[in-house]
Design an enzyme around this catalytic site. Structure first.
Site, mmCIF file in Angstrom:
data_model
loop_
_atom_site.group_PDB
_atom_site.id
_atom_site.type_symbol
_atom_site.label_atom_id
_atom_site.label_comp_id
_atom_site.label_asym_id
_atom_site.label_seq_id
_atom_site.Cartn_x
_atom_site.Cartn_y
_atom_site.Cartn_z
ATOM 1 N N CYS A 356 0.864 -1.055 0.051
ATOM 2 C CA CYS A 356 0.132 0.101 -0.087
ATOM 3 C C CYS A 356 0.674 0.966 0.160
ATOM 4 C CB CYS A 356 -1.148 0.044 1.024
ATOM 5 S SG CYS A 356 -0.684 -0.800 2.486
ATOM 6 N N ARG A 385 7.618 -11.035 5.100
ATOM 7 C CA ARG A 385 7.244 -10.788 6.657
ATOM 8 C C ARG A 385 7.702 -11.888 7.431
ATOM 9 N NH1 ARG A 385 0.606 -9.752 5.846
ATOM 10 N NH2 ARG A 385 0.726 -8.073 4.262
ATOM 11 N N GLN A 403 0.943 -10.892 -3.231
ATOM 12 C CA GLN A 403 -0.256 -10.792 -3.237
ATOM 13 C C GLN A 403 -1.017 -9.998 -4.531
ATOM 14 O OE1 GLN A 403 0.033 -7.531 -0.214
ATOM 15 N NE2 GLN A 403 -0.886 -8.981 1.138
ATOM 16 N N ASP A 405 -2.690 -8.005 -5.279
ATOM 17 C CA ASP A 405 -3.050 -6.719 -4.590
ATOM 18 C C ASP A 405 -3.500 -5.305 -5.717
ATOM 19 O OD1 ASP A 405 -3.387 -5.293 -2.111
ATOM 20 O OD2 ASP A 405 -1.056 -5.162 -1.686
ATOM 21 N N HIS A 407 -5.066 -1.321 -4.988
ATOM 22 C CA HIS A 407 -5.589 -0.385 -3.969
ATOM 23 C C HIS A 407 -6.474 0.795 -4.514
ATOM 24 C CE1 HIS A 407 -1.971 -1.810 -1.784
ATOM 25 N NE2 HIS A 407 -3.012 -1.686 -0.577
ATOM 26 N N LYS A 490 -11.927 -5.382 7.835
ATOM 27 C CA LYS A 490 -11.729 -6.144 6.573
ATOM 28 C C LYS A 490 -12.986 -7.348 6.485
ATOM 29 C CE LYS A 490 -8.158 -8.594 8.472
ATOM 30 N NZ LYS A 490 -7.052 -9.696 7.982
ATOM 31 N N HIS A 536 -8.327 -1.735 0.351
ATOM 32 C CA HIS A 536 -7.007 -2.788 -0.036
ATOM 33 C C HIS A 536 -7.926 -4.080 -0.432
ATOM 34 C CE1 HIS A 536 -4.203 -0.401 2.615
ATOM 35 N NE2 HIS A 536 -5.433 0.102 2.905
#
Length: 661
Positions: A356, A385, A403, A405, A407, A490, A536
């Site tokens: 993000c 991570r 991901q 991902d 945004h 979420k 997200h």
RNA sequence: GCCAGCGUGGCUCAACGGUAGAGCGCCGCUUUCGUAAAGCGGAUGUUGUGGGUUCAAAUCCCACCGCUGGCUCCA
């Protein structure tokens, strides 16, 4: 004479002057029921029943009877453990999804061989066939009693209970604080097996003592138990770690590092197909594709809050050589270094734990009018991570993952529509792949304020938005407090792996906080700056975990569109080598992933190999086919499908690929 | 990170103080075969790493690394 009405409609007269509970017990026992239910409350057969009310019999066929059985067997196990190890302190022992456990605090370390001994003792207890007798006593008295027995965990439990009285269950010499209900007698315990020993913190908190937990399971009869154990064994064969190795999909090695996945060529095909598919979906939905680097400066993460909020699960920051040398000269300790980084006195780079902040910088790079919104930035972004070592596992829990991902930056008015379409996309993903055993969870902020950024109003608004959308998606959902991301609540989509563990895949998250922290803006119709809201979202979640789950879902036998190898050409003998090569070339030219079986094997062996390699289609070419310019098609599970022209075959396979079936 | 168990050829496993072995796979040769395993021969291991005990360690002890199942945290 009084009449009792059971909810199956049957009426039962009760002898006058006898307790109603006793009548219920007799009726239940006669019908083979193990408990009775009134409303949601299950009552065991020795518990005094309310004088009035409608009663349902709980028979061995109903799922809740298994819960009762397992709960009782866990007590029997605790009894056995106490007989064998008298100094043990009892914690809790509930029934769980496929069995039960009990937590013990004891000096002696349990070893797997102890399980057999405990089981043996349990059988003795079952034979003794004591009644599970319920009794109650006032709180203070109960507390005094368990304290006198040295059962400190039970005392802690009682302290946390509501109400004035505490219920106990006594069977033989064993007594336990328990809400019940239980079997009428230990002799009804059926078939059980102790499965494994594990550590567990008291109340799940790592600050507390580490207890020893024994897991087991129980069924009403031996057959059901055996069937269940066989099913578990069968499920283990689907394990993505085993199939991933067999089918050469991915590789993990401590040479690279724990939790760092190497995608092998075949696994990469699966991932690539998923990526290509979803990328097309995104472009058709008005997303923009972006690429961002794998690291970013500490300052950015200080602004986002990842550093320090998320610090514990990150790889430590990277610091350049000069700075490092300088700090060493100053004899700066590691602790001090951390402090100075937190304060922003020392700069560094972070391996990105989330995408993000980078996407936010892309948003910030240009001015935005309300007319441009929503801006949807998508990237297959790899994040790192530093998960605790004990948590890693196969592809489903790793330290570096990608991901799918994106945004979304939108106006508050657009927000719910955007959330809804993200949820729709996630549903499309799951439905296309046939992942139906999915649970929807709305993850909300918990009471620990230190874990979250942003104002209470922002959180309340975001949670309201999510609830509003999730009510309309037509899927049942649960709300769980304390599972939110640090920046917002979420909607999570949760699936199970082959051994029943639940994993979060897709996620849609609302965020009012990062736009605020980064000072994001758009110019509204009123010609004034406004703050956008962020969503997200990741329909797959992470490709590593998703593919891991997918391997188990398909047991390694991917549908044609995902199969690493779609067709294998099997020549009968050397005479058709040239023709077979031609067929292979044709298939490849048509865009199919085709291989040819090595020569020097009989056709049976080639078929067997291709089947075990889980190749969806085989084409057998012998003298007959070569002569007529045909191929004989065979499916890995459907067997021989007859002969056809190569062009027909290509058309057929392309249709199946397009259908994603 | 914590608790427990486990690390032996590419894979699955045996040997459990006394010369590391099997099946599959791999390599070579023979066979060219019609819908789930052709035959013969061969190579392959500093037993996770490092220490220790012992005349002798895959085997016993210690430390580390990794894996598995849990606990906690998360995609």
């Amino acid at each position: 004479m009084p009449t009792l009405i059971l909810s199956d409609g049957s009426r039962h007269t009760i002898p006058e002057g006898r307790p109603i509970a006793e009548s219920l017990r007799i009726i239940a026992a006669k019908s083979g029921a193990v408990a009775v239910k009134t409303g949601d409350a299950m009552l065991d057969l020795y518990t005094p029943a309310p004088v009035e009310g409608e009663f349902t019999l709980v028979t061995k066929e109903s799922p809740e009877s298994l819960e009762l059985l397992r709960h009782s067997v866990s007590h029997i196990m605790a009894d056995a453990v106490m007989r064998l190890f008298p100094k043990v302190k009892l914690a809790i022992g509930p029934a769980i999804e496929n069995g039960f456990y009990y937590d013990f605090d004891m000096e002696q370390k349990l070893i797997p061989e102890d399980l057999a001994r405990i089981e043996e003792e349990m059988r003795r207890i079952v034979k003794e066939n004591a009644i599970f007798r319920r009794f109650e006593m006032p709180r203070a008295e109960a507390l005094a009693r368990v304290r006198a027995e040295g059962q400190t965990y039970k005392a802690e439990l009682i302290e946390g209970l509501e109400g004035d009285t505490v219920s106990f269950y006594e069977s033989g010499k064993f007594t336990d604080v328990c809400r019940g209900p239980h079997l009428a007698r230990a002799g009804f315990a059926g078939a059980f097996k102790l499965l494994n020993i594990a550590g567990a913190y008291w109340r799940g908190d790592e600050k507390n003592a580490m207890l020893q937990r024994i897991y087991g399971t129980a069924f009403w009869n031996e057959t059901a138990l055996k069937a269940h154990l066989a099913q578990v064994e069968e499920a283990k064969k689907r394990d993505h770690r085993i199939l991933g190795k067999q089918l050469e999909l991915f590789h993990l090695t401590d040479v690279v590092g724990p939790g760092l996945v190497l995608w092998m060529p075949k696994g990469s095909i699966v991932r690539m197909e998923l990526e290509n598919w979803i990328r097309r979906e995104l472009l058709s939905r008005g997303y923009d594709v972006v690429y961002t680097p794998h690291i970013g400066r500490l300052g950015m993460y200080r602004t986002s809050g990842h550093f320090p909020y998320y610090q514990d699960s990150q790889y430590p920051p990277l610091i350049d050589r000069e700075t490092m040398k300088q700090l060493a000269d100053e004899k700066c300790s590691c602790g001090e270094l951390c402090n100075r980084m937190e304060k922003g006195e020392v700069d560094g780079y972070l391996l990105k734990p989330m995408n993000c902040p980078h996407h936010i910088q892309i948003y910030k790079a240009s001015q935005h009018s309300y007319r441009d919104l929503p801006v949807r930035l998508a990237e297959f972004g790899t994040v790192y991570r530093f998960e605790q070592s004990g948590e890693l596992g196969g592809m489903v829990r790793v330290r570096g993952f990608t991901q799918d991902d994106a945004h979304l930056f939108c106006t508050p008015e657009q927000l719910e529509g955007e959330i809804a379409s993200c949820v729709e996309l996630t549903k499309l993903v799951l439905e296309t792949l046939g992942l139906t055993d999915v649970v929807v969870r709305v993850s909300l902020r918990g009471p620990e304020s230190g874990k979250y950024v942003g104002s209470a109003e922002n959180w309340a608004r975001a949670e309201e938005n999510l609830r509003h959308v999730v009510k309309n998606i037509g899927m049942p959902y649960t709300e769980v407090v304390g599972e939110a991301a640090f920046y917002g609540p979420k909607i999570d989509f949760i699936v199970r792996d082959c051994i029943g563990r639940q994993w979060q895949l897709g996620t849609v998250q609302v965020d009012y906080n990062l736009p605020e922290r980064f000072g994001l803006e758009y110019i509204g119709a009123d010609n004034a700056p406004h703050q956008p809201v962020m969503v997200h979202r990741a329909p797959f979640g992470s490709l590593e975990r998703f593919v891991g789950i997918l391997i188990e879902h398909y047991a390694g036998a991917f549908p044609l569109w995902l199969a690493p190898e779609q067709v294998r050409v099997l020549p009968i003998s050397e005479g058709q080598a040239e023709y077979a090569q031609g067929v292979l070339k044709g298939l490849r030219a048509a865009g199919l992933r085709a291989e040819i079986a090595p020569a020097n094997e009989k056709i049976g062996a080639k078929i067997r190999q291709a089947t075990m390699d889980k190749v969806p289609y085989m084409v057998v070419v012998g003298a007959r086919e070569a002569e007529q310019g045909q191929v004989a098609l065979r499916h890995r599970t459907q067997g021989d499908l007859g002969a056809m022209k190569p062009e027909e075959l290509v058309e057929r396979l392309k249709r199946e690929i397009a259908e994603k079936k």
